[in-house]
Design an enzyme around this catalytic site. Structure first.
Site, PDB file in Angstrom:
ATOM      1  N   TYR A  62      79.206 -62.220 -67.469  1.00  0.00           N
ATOM      2  CA  TYR A  62      77.949 -62.819 -67.002  1.00  0.00           C
ATOM      3  C   TYR A  62      77.486 -62.230 -65.669  1.00  0.00           C
ATOM      4  O   TYR A  62      76.356 -61.711 -65.578  1.00  0.00           O
ATOM      5  CB  TYR A  62      78.080 -64.347 -66.944  1.00  0.00           C
ATOM      6  CG  TYR A  62      76.839 -65.025 -66.420  1.00  0.00           C
ATOM      7  CD1 TYR A  62      75.708 -65.136 -67.212  1.00  0.00           C
ATOM      8  CD2 TYR A  62      76.792 -65.519 -65.122  1.00  0.00           C
ATOM      9  CE1 TYR A  62      74.553 -65.739 -66.718  1.00  0.00           C
ATOM     10  CE2 TYR A  62      75.655 -66.120 -64.620  1.00  0.00           C
ATOM     11  CZ  TYR A  62      74.532 -66.231 -65.424  1.00  0.00           C
ATOM     12  OH  TYR A  62      73.396 -66.812 -64.936  1.00  0.00           O
ATOM     13  N   LYS A  69      74.158 -59.707 -64.953  1.00  0.00           N
ATOM     14  CA  LYS A  69      73.077 -60.011 -64.007  1.00  0.00           C
ATOM     15  C   LYS A  69      72.978 -58.920 -62.925  1.00  0.00           C
ATOM     16  O   LYS A  69      71.878 -58.610 -62.457  1.00  0.00           O
ATOM     17  CB  LYS A  69      73.290 -61.389 -63.374  1.00  0.00           C
ATOM     18  CG  LYS A  69      73.189 -62.548 -64.379  1.00  0.00           C
ATOM     19  CD  LYS A  69      71.792 -62.672 -64.990  1.00  0.00           C
ATOM     20  CE  LYS A  69      71.632 -63.965 -65.783  1.00  0.00           C
ATOM     21  NZ  LYS A  69      70.304 -64.122 -66.387  1.00  0.00           N
TER      22      LYS A  69
END
Ligand code: NDP
Length: 233
Positions: free
Chosen positions: A154, A158
């Site tokens: 994750y 990003k």
């Protein structure tokens, strides 16, 4: 915009509608997309950012209805949970799934929307990123990230989204299209609940920076912003 049926996305959609924008509610679940669109006086399109055909069909409908896109909000995102993305037990299938939505989904939709963004005057693309994608923050030992500290995919997705934001901002400057990444802050949504996080910040508070940037007269570009200013890359 993507993922507009719940969480921060629904709050961004609501904020944009309150400021007089016509919102196209992109949602994987057609029924909840329609419900949201009706409430906001906008229109809904079924939209799964991991699916080429879904993206193509959604953009074709927007072109038919409006002929241009003033603001694209790439909000849809998944955490992927913790299983399969912890150091020592990383599962590439889990990691690919996270990147497929959080990074490739943004590329897929942004590319498809480019002709319509170019038809607008002063268009902007707002990528909903995360403070966990900040290399500066992740390498600052005094800053604890509750759950993402140890999850790999994750935050990495990003961070890659942030780089994509800078690259698109440079590439699209000549077209007058601003591209910005935003950090909503940790908010109480289904996303956070699924990670076992109990948070006080609301989805509306998290949505505010995206709503502001969508409607402010002169948008910055190539920036990573939160409520109180720039986030270090
Ligand atoms: P939620 O889980 O509440 O909502 C996620 C939204 O994304 C849903 O509408 C979901 O649709 C949609 N979505 C997921 N996968 C896809 C896909 N393949 N195609 C289209 N839509 C999809 O999350 P949040 O509202 O909390 O998060 C929104 C964004 O904010 C994400 O990018 C997240 O990374 C980011 N963020 C969130 C933070 C938080 O604390 N909540 C903090 C920092 C960043 P469906 O209903 O069909 O599942």
């Amino acid at each position: 915009m993507t993922g507009a049926n719940r969480g921060i996305g629904a709050a961004i959609a609501q904020g944009l509608a309150e400021r007089g924008l016509t919102v196209v509610v992109g949602a994987r679940d057609a029924a909840s997309g329609e419900q949201t669109a009706q409430r906001l006086g906008g229109r809904a399109v079924p939209l799964d950012v991991t699916d080429d055909g879904s993206v193509r069909d959604a953009v074709a409908r927007v072109e038919q209805w409006y002929g241009r896109v003033d603001v694209l909000v790439n909000n849809a995102g998944i955490s992927g949970g913790h299983a399969g993305q912890l150091a020592g037990e990383a599962d590439l299938a889990v990691m690919r799934a996270v990147f497929e939505t959080n990074l490739f989904g943004v590329v897929r939709l942004t590319e498809a929307c480019l002709p319509l963004l170019r038809k607008a005057d002063g268009a902007r693309v707002i990528n909903v990123s995360s403070g966990t994608g900040s290399l500066a923050w992740q390498s600052d030992s005094s800053r604890a990230f509750a759950s993402s500290q140890i999850a790999l995919a994750y935050p990495a997705s990003k961070a890659a989204l942030n780089m994509l934001t800078v690259l698109y901002a440079k590439a699209l400057a000549a077209d007058g299209i601003a591209v910005i990444a935003v950090a909503p802050g940790a908010c109480a949504t289904d996303f956070a609940a699924a990670l076992g996080l109990s948070l006080e910040r609301t989805a509306e508070q998290g949505a505010a920076i995206a709503v502001h940037l969508a409607t402010v007269p002169d948008s910055p570009t190539g920036a990573f912003l939160q409520d109180d200013g720039p986030v270090p890359w």
